[in-house]
Motif scaffolding. Structure first.
Motif, mmCIF file in Angstrom:
data_model
loop_
_atom_site.group_PDB
_atom_site.id
_atom_site.type_symbol
_atom_site.label_atom_id
_atom_site.label_comp_id
_atom_site.label_asym_id
_atom_site.label_seq_id
_atom_site.Cartn_x
_atom_site.Cartn_y
_atom_site.Cartn_z
ATOM 1 N N LEU A 59 8.081 -7.192 -6.769
ATOM 2 C CA LEU A 59 7.643 -5.799 -6.710
ATOM 3 C C LEU A 59 8.838 -4.861 -6.611
ATOM 4 C CD1 LEU A 59 4.865 -6.124 -3.984
ATOM 5 C CD2 LEU A 59 4.443 -5.383 -6.321
ATOM 6 N N ALA A 60 8.691 -3.700 -7.215
ATOM 7 C CA ALA A 60 9.597 -2.580 -6.958
ATOM 8 C C ALA A 60 8.699 -1.384 -6.669
ATOM 9 C CB ALA A 60 10.506 -2.321 -8.147
ATOM 10 N N VAL A 61 8.631 -0.981 -5.416
ATOM 11 C CA VAL A 61 7.758 0.110 -4.979
ATOM 12 C C VAL A 61 8.631 1.326 -4.700
ATOM 13 C CG1 VAL A 61 6.054 0.872 -3.271
ATOM 14 C CG2 VAL A 61 6.110 -1.533 -3.999
ATOM 15 N N ASP A 62 8.514 2.320 -5.578
ATOM 16 C CA ASP A 62 9.399 3.494 -5.509
ATOM 17 C C ASP A 62 10.863 3.052 -5.413
ATOM 18 O OD1 ASP A 62 7.443 5.392 -5.823
ATOM 19 O OD2 ASP A 62 7.136 5.718 -3.685
ATOM 20 N N GLY A 63 11.202 2.035 -6.207
ATOM 21 C CA GLY A 63 12.581 1.565 -6.294
ATOM 22 C C GLY A 63 12.971 0.529 -5.267
ATOM 23 N N ARG A 64 12.127 0.277 -4.274
ATOM 24 C CA ARG A 64 12.444 -0.712 -3.238
ATOM 25 C C ARG A 64 11.924 -2.082 -3.692
ATOM 26 N NH1 ARG A 64 10.130 3.589 -0.785
ATOM 27 N NH2 ARG A 64 8.201 2.421 -0.392
ATOM 28 N N GLU A 65 12.833 -3.002 -3.933
ATOM 29 C CA GLU A 65 12.466 -4.302 -4.495
ATOM 30 C C GLU A 65 12.191 -5.325 -3.399
ATOM 31 O OE1 GLU A 65 15.254 -5.669 -7.356
ATOM 32 O OE2 GLU A 65 15.160 -3.831 -8.572
ATOM 33 N N ARG A 66 11.255 -6.225 -3.694
ATOM 34 C CA ARG A 66 10.973 -7.322 -2.761
ATOM 35 C C ARG A 66 10.180 -8.399 -3.502
ATOM 36 N NH1 ARG A 66 6.480 -3.979 -0.859
ATOM 37 N NH2 ARG A 66 4.552 -5.215 -0.935
ATOM 38 N N ARG A 67 10.060 -9.538 -2.880
ATOM 39 C CA ARG A 67 9.209 -10.619 -3.362
ATOM 40 C C ARG A 67 8.069 -10.815 -2.375
ATOM 41 N NH1 ARG A 67 11.574 -14.031 -7.315
ATOM 42 N NH2 ARG A 67 13.741 -13.472 -7.769
ATOM 43 N N ASP A 68 6.950 -11.317 -2.889
ATOM 44 C CA ASP A 68 5.791 -11.541 -2.030
ATOM 45 C C ASP A 68 5.008 -12.723 -2.587
ATOM 46 O OD1 ASP A 68 3.890 -11.179 -0.002
ATOM 47 O OD2 ASP A 68 3.845 -8.995 -0.290
#
Length: 290
Positions: free
Chosen positions: A171-180
């Motif tokens: 995911l990139a939520v408003d540019g903040r990336e992460r894995r889930d």
């Protein structure tokens, strides 16, 4: 008002076209055109139309909102469906078509934003874009009872929640990336999806934002319990991210756009940067979905 009426007589309430026409005319409006939400129906709109009315369930209402976008015409809604998620977002009375039509006279117009989806058929959506859980629910609908009500659909979803496979997502939520790792992920434009499942009461279609809702394996028990005994609160999904302008999702999972499962790219994007709004009649400034 001079009204063009778009009717789905097969919606959950079962009212046919002539009955809806009488309902609108009895409320003092003039029906100057009628039809179904078939592709290209909007080309038949007469110049004198002051309001486009969508009479049906969420599918019909979504089709009308998408077709009318950019034409400068307001939309009134007669909720005749089973879930009526969009009507709930607008604060309209559900289960009361006459009351919904009567509310037009005193209703104010409010914008209903249509975000952009990239990587899947669209290019815009009305309710939500999602991967996994709710896409599986929609895919199963063909085998379900055509007269299935909200309670039956929620039970079917509860059983699916208990067995749905997990999948990895970037995911990139408003540019903040992460894995889930999730069993489902929804990007909401309104508060509820599917069989009237309220995932986030704060989500509004008029604020130029979307809400990201990851549904994880650890949410199974609480979500299934809510589906079987829903209360006044939102469904038990703790990780809700409201106020999002853009999200990019990468995963291998089935995808839905509104109430259709679609062929989509591995990478999906949703943004409100190029938002288009439709003016809709609403008796309330706050969503009342329940």
């Amino acid at each position: 008002m001079r009204v063009h009426l778009v009717v789905n007589p097969g919606a959950g309430d079962g009212m046919d076209g002539p009955a809806v026409v009488r309902l609108v005319e009895d409320a003092g409006h003039e029906v100057v055109g009628t039809g179904a939400a078939d592709p290209g129906w909007e080309r038949s709109l007469a110049r004198e139309v002051e309001l486009v009315a969508a009479a049906g369930g969420d599918g019909t209402i979504s089709a009308v909102l998408l077709a009318v976008a950019g034409r400068g015409l307001p939309v009134g809604i007669v909720p005749l469906g089973t879930a009526n998620n969009i009507a709930g977002d607008l604060g309209l009375p559900t289960g009361d078509p006459a009351g919904a039509v009567a509310s037009w006279r005193s209703a104010a117009t409010r914008p209903f934003g249509l975000p952009v989806v990239d990587g899947a058929p669209g290019p815009r959506f009305v309710e939500s874009v999602g991967l996994g859980l709710f896409a599986e629910l929609i895919a199963e609908a063909d085998a379900a009872d055509p007269d299935e009500g909200v309670d039956e659909a929620r039970e079917r979803l509860a059983r699916l929640v208990e067995r749905a496979p997990e999948f990895d997502v970037r995911l990139a939520v408003d540019g903040r990336e992460r894995r889930d790792r999730v069993i489902g992920l929804e990007v909401l434009n309104i508060a509820s999806v599917g069989p009237r499942v309220v995932l986030d009461r704060s989500t509004r279609s008029d604020d130029g934002r979307v809400t990201v809702v990851p549904i994880r394996a650890g949410d199974r028990e609480a979500l299934a319990a809510w589906l079987r005994s829903p209360g006044p609160h939102a469904a038990a999904v703790p990780s809700v991210e409201p106020g999002v302008r853009a999200v990019v999702v990468e995963a291998d999972a089935p995808v839905h756009v509104d109430d259709e499962v679609v062929d989509a790219d591995r990478v999906l994007g949703v943004t409100t940067a190029a938002l288009v709004s439709v003016e809709v009649l609403s008796p309330s400034s706050s969503p009342t979905t329940g």
